[in-house]
Motif scaffolding. Structure first.
Motif, PDB file in Angstrom:
ATOM      1  N   ASN B  93       0.806  -1.228   0.000  1.00 52.41           N
ATOM      2  CA  ASN B  93       0.000   0.000   0.000  1.00 52.41           C
ATOM      3  C   ASN B  93       0.834   1.270   0.000  1.00 52.41           C
ATOM      4  OD1 ASN B  93      -2.138  -1.728   0.100  1.00 52.41           O
ATOM      5  ND2 ASN B  93      -2.665  -1.325   2.231  1.00 52.41           N
ATOM      6  N   LEU B  94       1.919   1.280  -0.745  1.00 49.88           N
ATOM      7  CA  LEU B  94       2.659   2.533  -0.907  1.00 49.88           C
ATOM      8  C   LEU B  94       1.829   3.473  -1.772  1.00 49.88           C
ATOM      9  CD1 LEU B  94       6.284   1.240  -1.521  1.00 49.88           C
ATOM     10  CD2 LEU B  94       5.320   2.176   0.575  1.00 49.88           C
ATOM     11  N   TYR B  95       2.079   4.775  -1.617  1.00 55.61           N
ATOM     12  CA  TYR B  95       1.347   5.743  -2.425  1.00 55.61           C
ATOM     13  C   TYR B  95       2.009   5.808  -3.799  1.00 55.61           C
ATOM     14  CZ  TYR B  95       0.409   7.108   2.418  1.00 55.61           C
ATOM     15  OH  TYR B  95       0.109   7.103   3.745  1.00 55.61           O
ATOM     16  N   PRO B  96       1.310   5.345  -4.841  1.00 58.78           N
ATOM     17  CA  PRO B  96       1.967   5.208  -6.151  1.00 58.78           C
ATOM     18  C   PRO B  96       2.307   6.542  -6.811  1.00 58.78           C
ATOM     19  CG  PRO B  96      -0.375   4.722  -6.331  1.00 58.78           C
ATOM     20  CD  PRO B  96      -0.088   4.891  -4.869  1.00 58.78           C
ATOM     21  N   HIS B  97       1.623   7.619  -6.376  1.00 64.43           N
ATOM     22  CA  HIS B  97       1.852   8.911  -7.026  1.00 64.43           C
ATOM     23  C   HIS B  97       2.953   9.710  -6.349  1.00 64.43           C
ATOM     24  CE1 HIS B  97      -0.847   9.528  -3.725  1.00 64.43           C
ATOM     25  NE2 HIS B  97      -0.856  10.833  -3.846  1.00 64.43           N
ATOM     26  N   LYS B  98       3.599   9.096  -5.364  1.00 67.59           N
ATOM     27  CA  LYS B  98       4.670   9.798  -4.670  1.00 67.59           C
ATOM     28  C   LYS B  98       5.961   8.984  -4.752  1.00 67.59           C
ATOM     29  CE  LYS B  98       1.632  12.241  -1.537  1.00 67.59           C
ATOM     30  NZ  LYS B  98       1.977  13.588  -1.990  1.00 67.59           N
ATOM     31  N   GLU B 106       5.512  11.673   4.033  1.00 65.60           N
ATOM     32  CA  GLU B 106       4.125  12.136   3.989  1.00 65.60           C
ATOM     33  C   GLU B 106       3.481  12.374   5.363  1.00 65.60           C
ATOM     34  OE1 GLU B 106       2.684  13.208   1.423  1.00 65.60           O
ATOM     35  OE2 GLU B 106       0.593  13.362   2.065  1.00 65.60           O
ATOM     36  N   TYR B 139       9.889   5.825  -8.057  1.00 57.33           N
ATOM     37  CA  TYR B 139       8.485   5.627  -7.717  1.00 57.33           C
ATOM     38  C   TYR B 139       8.306   4.163  -7.307  1.00 57.33           C
ATOM     39  CZ  TYR B 139       7.110  10.227  -9.267  1.00 57.33           C
ATOM     40  OH  TYR B 139       6.949  11.578  -9.354  1.00 57.33           O
ATOM     41  N   SER B 141       6.415   1.865  -8.216  1.00 58.07           N
ATOM     42  CA  SER B 141       6.257   0.895  -9.300  1.00 58.07           C
ATOM     43  C   SER B 141       7.590   0.476  -9.914  1.00 58.07           C
ATOM     44  CB  SER B 141       5.360   1.486 -10.389  1.00 58.07           C
ATOM     45  OG  SER B 141       5.936   2.668 -10.892  1.00 58.07           O
TER      46      SER B 141
END
Lengths: 213, 248
Positions: B93-98, B106, B139, B141
């Protein structure tokens, strides 16, 4: 053809109003849509119901009827708008419903684990929504929003019926002046097409920029 | 550190956790094991309020989750617990947009209201600790599963938690990537972190945990130290489970 070229400034002025109505309605439609989407997903029962009824009414009635209600109907209650204002109000309310559906779908497509991860680090629901969910949802929302906006651009032609001299009405006026149809309607068809393509192009750019990850 | 009394959790008609009571002292490393569907993950998620509990109380560091309490009070207590508790998820559950470093920063920015410079110092220090200093600007991904999970651990540690919860942290990983995550967790245990770990890694549980909770059908069937549990499981349920696991 000469007639068209001769009257290009007039048509361009119409195109300017078409764009103006589109951009203004989009702007307010986005705000209305975002509020409605959040109300439907996170609001209390009362807010959820209002939002649902609003979306249902707008989606279930013809936009032309909505425009007439705002422009002609509200006069009975002493609420009078100029044609341009009425056009923007009616179309903002109209598009807001569609935008809210696009946002709602997008917010729901952000995995639940994202919000869990955020609140597990001590964020409030609201912080998680603002910092983690909405930024991801915006990206998911862009393709459906693009369709909505291009649809909107074309729908502005309906406000010609309340005497807003946008592109459609400009052509109608020229037709009634010169008694030739094809050149003018073809000309505005091309102009609509160019504007739609331009919007699609811009949205595509935005989508690309947002998909760095 | 954790004091659970008569914890009960229902999903509709379904009783998932049935009257669980236990205490976990500071610095203890607890491994929760058991067959799937036994309520392990739900149990873990009740500790930081990700699942609303049906009955009983959960007390973490003096903050109490009590379903009888007023909604406002309950929310405040849960919020307080979450600020002192880190959690690591099976799916990262990492934030993909960061970027990686932004993921770690964060909560420091949003919850602790730090400025970017302060948060960056802490974040890059933690990334160094989990061996990912050179991935700061990537990132999620672009990382392997093992690397992503190590970032997730760093993200949880950034808030300086007094307690860490791990929900099957290695279950979504390719076998060759499990080791690097377990190593980080082992270091953490050696540093004296209080940890509750839901896991299927029996070897890891045996070596690192101070205590094993064996769950089945929503109850804690055995509560023992690892040597006792793995060498001499008392109940038939646990014996059967260990036999099945060791068949692989």
């Amino acid at each position: 053809m000469d007639l068209v070229i001769e009257n290009i400034p007039f048509l361009l002025k119409g195109a300017y109003y078409t764009l103006l109505i589109t951009v203004v309605s989009m702007f307010f439609g986005l705000i209305i849509g975002l509020i409605t989407a959040v109300a439907r997903l996170k609001g209390n029962r009362f807010l959820r119901m209002i939002a649902r009824v609003y979306v249902s009414i707008i989606r279930g009635t013809p936009p032309l009827v909505q425009i007439f209600i705002v422009y002609y109907g509200l006069v009975d209650y002493g609420i009078e708008f100029g044609p341009l204002t009425a056009a923007c109000i009616a179309l903002s309310i109209n598009i807001g419903a569609y935008v809210s559906e696009a946002f709602r779908g997008a917010i729901e497509s952000v995995p639940k684990g994202q919000i869990e991860a955020a609140i597990a680090t001590g964020m409030t629901d609201r912080q998680a929504m603002r910092r983690i969910v909405i930024p991801q949802a915006v990206r998911y929302a862009i393709p459906p929003l693009g369709n909505t906006f291009v649809g909107m651009l074309k729908e502005t032609s309906l406000v010609s019926s309340i005497a807003v001299t946008e592109l459609m009405r400009s052509a109608q006026l020229l037709v009634s002046q010169y008694y030739v149809y094809m050149p003018f309607y073809l000309a505005i068809a091309v102009m609509y097409w160019i504007m739609s393509t331009f919007f699609t192009f811009i949205l595509h750019k935005i989508e690309k920029r947002l998909s760095v990850y | 550190m954790i004091e659970i009394k008569h914890l009960q959790k229902n999903f509709g008609e379904n009783e998932v956790l049935k009257d669980i009571s236990l205490t976990i002292p500071s610095q203890q490393v607890v491994a929760v094991i058991g067959p799937s569907g036994s309520g392990k993950s739900t149990f873990l998620r009740c500790i930081n309020g990700l699942e609303a509990i049906t009955g009983g109380t959960v007390k973490v560091n003096g903050h109490v989750i009590d379903p009888q309490a007023q909604r406002k009070v309950l929310q405040k207590e849960i919020h307080a617990i979450r600020q002192e508790t880190g959690m690591v998820f099976q799916q990262f559950n990492l934030y993909p947009h960061k970027t990686v470093v932004e993921n770690v920063m964060e909560a420091l920015l949003v919850v602790k209201k730090m400025n970017k410079e302060q948060a960056y110092v802490i974040a890059s220090d933690l990334l160094l600790k989990v061996g990912l200093a050179e991935k700061e600007e990537s990132y999620p991904s672009q990382l392997s599963g093992g690397q992503q999970q190590r970032v997730a651990i760093a993200r949880a540690l950034a808030m300086e938690p007094k307690l860490m919860l791990f929900d099957e942290p290695t279950s979504a990983l390719d076998p060759e990537l499990v080791g690097e995550v377990l190593k980080v967790m082992r270091d953490l245990a050696e540093d004296g972190m209080t940890m509750v770990i839901v896991t299927h890694e029996m070897k890891f549980a045996k070596e690192v945990a101070d205590r094993i909770l064996f769950m089945a059908d929503g109850v804690i069937v055995e509560d023992a130290n690892p040597v006792e549990f793995f060498e001499h499981p008392e109940t038939e349920r646990a014996q059967k489970f260990l036999r099945q696991v060791s068949e692989f």
